[in-house]
Design a protein around this motif. Structure first.
Motif, PDB file in Angstrom:
ATOM      1  N   SER A   1     -13.243   4.131   1.757  1.00  0.00           N
ATOM      2  CA  SER A   1     -13.383   2.711   2.049  1.00  0.00           C
ATOM      3  C   SER A   1     -12.546   2.382   3.279  1.00  0.00           C
ATOM      4  CB  SER A   1     -12.929   1.875   0.844  1.00  0.00           C
ATOM      5  OG  SER A   1     -11.563   2.125   0.538  1.00  0.00           O
ATOM      6  N   ARG A   2     -12.747   1.191   3.794  1.00  0.00           N
ATOM      7  CA  ARG A   2     -12.000   0.784   4.973  1.00  0.00           C
ATOM      8  C   ARG A   2     -11.697  -0.695   4.911  1.00  0.00           C
ATOM      9  NH1 ARG A   2     -15.270   2.435   9.989  1.00  0.00           N
ATOM     10  NH2 ARG A   2     -13.726   1.208  11.127  1.00  0.00           N
ATOM     11  N   ASP A   3     -10.586  -1.069   5.543  1.00  0.00           N
ATOM     12  CA  ASP A   3     -10.184  -2.461   5.694  1.00  0.00           C
ATOM     13  C   ASP A   3      -9.865  -2.642   7.171  1.00  0.00           C
ATOM     14  OD1 ASP A   3      -8.874  -4.913   5.834  1.00  0.00           O
ATOM     15  OD2 ASP A   3      -7.977  -4.694   3.863  1.00  0.00           O
ATOM     16  N   ASN A   4     -10.840  -3.149   7.908  1.00  0.00           N
ATOM     17  CA  ASN A   4     -10.653  -3.279   9.353  1.00  0.00           C
ATOM     18  C   ASN A   4      -9.579  -4.298   9.712  1.00  0.00           C
ATOM     19  OD1 ASN A   4     -12.568  -1.336   9.754  1.00  0.00           O
ATOM     20  ND2 ASN A   4     -14.122  -2.702  10.631  1.00  0.00           N
ATOM     21  N   VAL A   5      -9.345  -5.267   8.864  1.00  0.00           N
ATOM     22  CA  VAL A   5      -8.294  -6.251   9.125  1.00  0.00           C
ATOM     23  C   VAL A   5      -6.926  -5.575   9.074  1.00  0.00           C
ATOM     24  CG1 VAL A   5      -7.177  -8.348   8.308  1.00  0.00           C
ATOM     25  CG2 VAL A   5      -9.683  -8.162   8.293  1.00  0.00           C
ATOM     26  N   LYS A   6      -6.743  -4.739   8.082  1.00  0.00           N
ATOM     27  CA  LYS A   6      -5.484  -3.999   7.952  1.00  0.00           C
ATOM     28  C   LYS A   6      -5.442  -2.773   8.843  1.00  0.00           C
ATOM     29  CE  LYS A   6      -4.440  -5.393   3.199  1.00  0.00           C
ATOM     30  NZ  LYS A   6      -4.160  -4.925   1.814  1.00  0.00           N
ATOM     31  N   GLY A   7      -6.577  -2.413   9.414  1.00  0.00           N
ATOM     32  CA  GLY A   7      -6.620  -1.230  10.276  1.00  0.00           C
ATOM     33  C   GLY A   7      -6.412   0.057   9.518  1.00  0.00           C
ATOM     34  N   THR A   8      -6.899   0.098   8.294  1.00  0.00           N
ATOM     35  CA  THR A   8      -6.626   1.242   7.430  1.00  0.00           C
ATOM     36  C   THR A   8      -7.906   1.715   6.750  1.00  0.00           C
ATOM     37  OG1 THR A   8      -4.400   0.385   7.024  1.00  0.00           O
ATOM     38  CG2 THR A   8      -5.186   2.095   5.545  1.00  0.00           C
ATOM     39  N   VAL A   9      -8.003   3.013   6.628  1.00  0.00           N
ATOM     40  CA  VAL A   9      -9.104   3.661   5.931  1.00  0.00           C
ATOM     41  C   VAL A   9      -8.516   4.429   4.754  1.00  0.00           C
ATOM     42  CG1 VAL A   9     -10.977   5.324   6.123  1.00  0.00           C
ATOM     43  CG2 VAL A   9     -10.440   3.835   8.050  1.00  0.00           C
ATOM     44  N   TYR A  10      -9.241   4.439   3.647  1.00  0.00           N
ATOM     45  CA  TYR A  10      -8.726   5.060   2.435  1.00  0.00           C
ATOM     46  C   TYR A  10      -9.674   6.156   1.933  1.00  0.00           C
ATOM     47  CZ  TYR A  10      -6.087   0.705   2.440  1.00  0.00           C
ATOM     48  OH  TYR A  10      -5.282  -0.354   2.799  1.00  0.00           O
ATOM     49  N   LEU A  11      -9.088   7.120   1.238  1.00  0.00           N
ATOM     50  CA  LEU A  11      -9.878   8.118   0.530  1.00  0.00           C
ATOM     51  C   LEU A  11      -9.298   8.239  -0.870  1.00  0.00           C
ATOM     52  CD1 LEU A  11     -12.202  10.192   0.732  1.00  0.00           C
ATOM     53  CD2 LEU A  11     -10.447  11.925   1.220  1.00  0.00           C
ATOM     54  N   GLN A  12     -10.022   7.697  -1.838  1.00  0.00           N
ATOM     55  CA  GLN A  12      -9.631   7.811  -3.239  1.00  0.00           C
ATOM     56  C   GLN A  12     -10.201   9.105  -3.787  1.00  0.00           C
ATOM     57  OE1 GLN A  12      -7.726   5.680  -5.263  1.00  0.00           O
ATOM     58  NE2 GLN A  12      -7.874   7.369  -6.744  1.00  0.00           N
ATOM     59  N   MET A  13      -9.321   9.966  -4.263  1.00  0.00           N
ATOM     60  CA  MET A  13      -9.735  11.276  -4.751  1.00  0.00           C
ATOM     61  C   MET A  13      -9.404  11.383  -6.238  1.00  0.00           C
ATOM     62  SD  MET A  13      -8.586  13.727  -1.577  1.00  0.00           S
ATOM     63  CE  MET A  13      -6.845  13.573  -1.923  1.00  0.00           C
ATOM     64  N   ASN A  14     -10.428  11.543  -7.048  1.00  0.00           N
ATOM     65  CA  ASN A  14     -10.264  11.672  -8.493  1.00  0.00           C
ATOM     66  C   ASN A  14     -10.712  13.054  -8.948  1.00  0.00           C
ATOM     67  OD1 ASN A  14      -9.486   8.929  -8.605  1.00  0.00           O
ATOM     68  ND2 ASN A  14     -11.614   8.283  -8.823  1.00  0.00           N
ATOM     69  N   SER A  15     -10.336  13.408 -10.149  1.00  0.00           N
ATOM     70  CA  SER A  15     -10.730  14.695 -10.742  1.00  0.00           C
ATOM     71  C   SER A  15     -10.444  15.845  -9.787  1.00  0.00           C
ATOM     72  CB  SER A  15     -12.219  14.665 -11.113  1.00  0.00           C
ATOM     73  OG  SER A  15     -12.502  13.617 -12.007  1.00  0.00           O
ATOM     74  N   LEU A  16      -9.268  15.860  -9.253  1.00  0.00           N
ATOM     75  CA  LEU A  16      -8.922  16.855  -8.238  1.00  0.00           C
ATOM     76  C   LEU A  16      -8.898  18.260  -8.832  1.00  0.00           C
ATOM     77  CD1 LEU A  16      -6.274  14.800  -6.301  1.00  0.00           C
ATOM     78  CD2 LEU A  16      -8.289  15.872  -5.294  1.00  0.00           C
ATOM     79  N   LYS A  17      -9.291  19.201  -7.991  1.00  0.00           N
ATOM     80  CA  LYS A  17      -9.369  20.603  -8.367  1.00  0.00           C
ATOM     81  C   LYS A  17      -8.470  21.427  -7.459  1.00  0.00           C
ATOM     82  CE  LYS A  17     -14.311  19.940  -9.319  1.00  0.00           C
ATOM     83  NZ  LYS A  17     -15.684  20.396  -8.983  1.00  0.00           N
ATOM     84  N   PRO A  18      -8.039  22.591  -7.905  1.00  0.00           N
ATOM     85  CA  PRO A  18      -7.214  23.447  -7.024  1.00  0.00           C
ATOM     86  C   PRO A  18      -7.880  23.729  -5.672  1.00  0.00           C
ATOM     87  CG  PRO A  18      -7.117  24.249  -9.260  1.00  0.00           C
ATOM     88  CD  PRO A  18      -8.139  23.153  -9.245  1.00  0.00           C
ATOM     89  N   GLU A  19      -9.197  23.817  -5.663  1.00  0.00           N
ATOM     90  CA  GLU A  19      -9.886  24.094  -4.402  1.00  0.00           C
ATOM     91  C   GLU A  19      -9.878  22.906  -3.450  1.00  0.00           C
ATOM     92  OE1 GLU A  19     -11.028  24.577  -7.519  1.00  0.00           O
ATOM     93  OE2 GLU A  19     -13.195  24.153  -7.655  1.00  0.00           O
ATOM     94  N   ASP A  20      -9.382  21.762  -3.890  1.00  0.00           N
ATOM     95  CA  ASP A  20      -9.207  20.624  -2.984  1.00  0.00           C
ATOM     96  C   ASP A  20      -7.911  20.725  -2.183  1.00  0.00           C
ATOM     97  OD1 ASP A  20     -10.530  18.561  -5.596  1.00  0.00           O
ATOM     98  OD2 ASP A  20     -11.579  19.215  -3.780  1.00  0.00           O
TER      99      ASP A  20
END
Length: 125
Positions: free
Chosen positions: A71-90
């Motif tokens: 997701s992104r918030d152009n007002v805040k100038g920030t982009v996010y990556l929410q990562m769930n169910s993480l695996k060792p290969e991540d």
């Protein structure tokens, strides 16, 4: 000078979650598609996800589908990556990158010209 500062990486157990952030410095995110990429030791860099300049669309690598959300918030100038169910290969260094593009779409195959310094994500028990 266009710069990014990534944050949010760390050590997490398998099945856990992390939220990465990528904050622009020195420029506005408006008009730029943003991609998240990662590189594990001994492996080539691979695309994880991207988001169009106004956030109309996102694209995910097969490895990220159903687990990661960008997701992104152009007002805040920030982009996010929410990562769930993480695996060792991540486990990898995660980078954000920008490409100037007015398109309502994005693709991980584009050449992205502006890169952050990366944040380490380690998934291990």
């Amino acid at each position: 000078q266009l710069q990014f500062v990534e944050s949010g990486g760390g050590l997490v157990q398998p099945g856990g979650s992390l939220r990465l952030a990528c904050k622009a410095s020195g420029f506005t995110l408006n008009g730029y598609a943003i991609g998240w990429f990662r590189q594990a030791p001994g492996k080539e860099r691979e695309g994880v996800s991207c988001i169009s300049s106004r956030g109309e669309s996102t694209t995910y690598a097969d490895s990220a589908k159903g687990r990661f959300t960008m997701s992104r918030d152009n007002v805040k100038g920030t982009v996010y990556l929410q990562m769930n169910s993480l695996k060792p290969e991540d486990t990898a260094v995660y980078y954000c990158a920008a490409r100037r593009s007015p398109s309502s779409l994005c693709t991980l195959g584009w050449q992205y010209g502006y890169w952050g310094q990366g944040t380490q994500v380690t998934v291990s028990s």
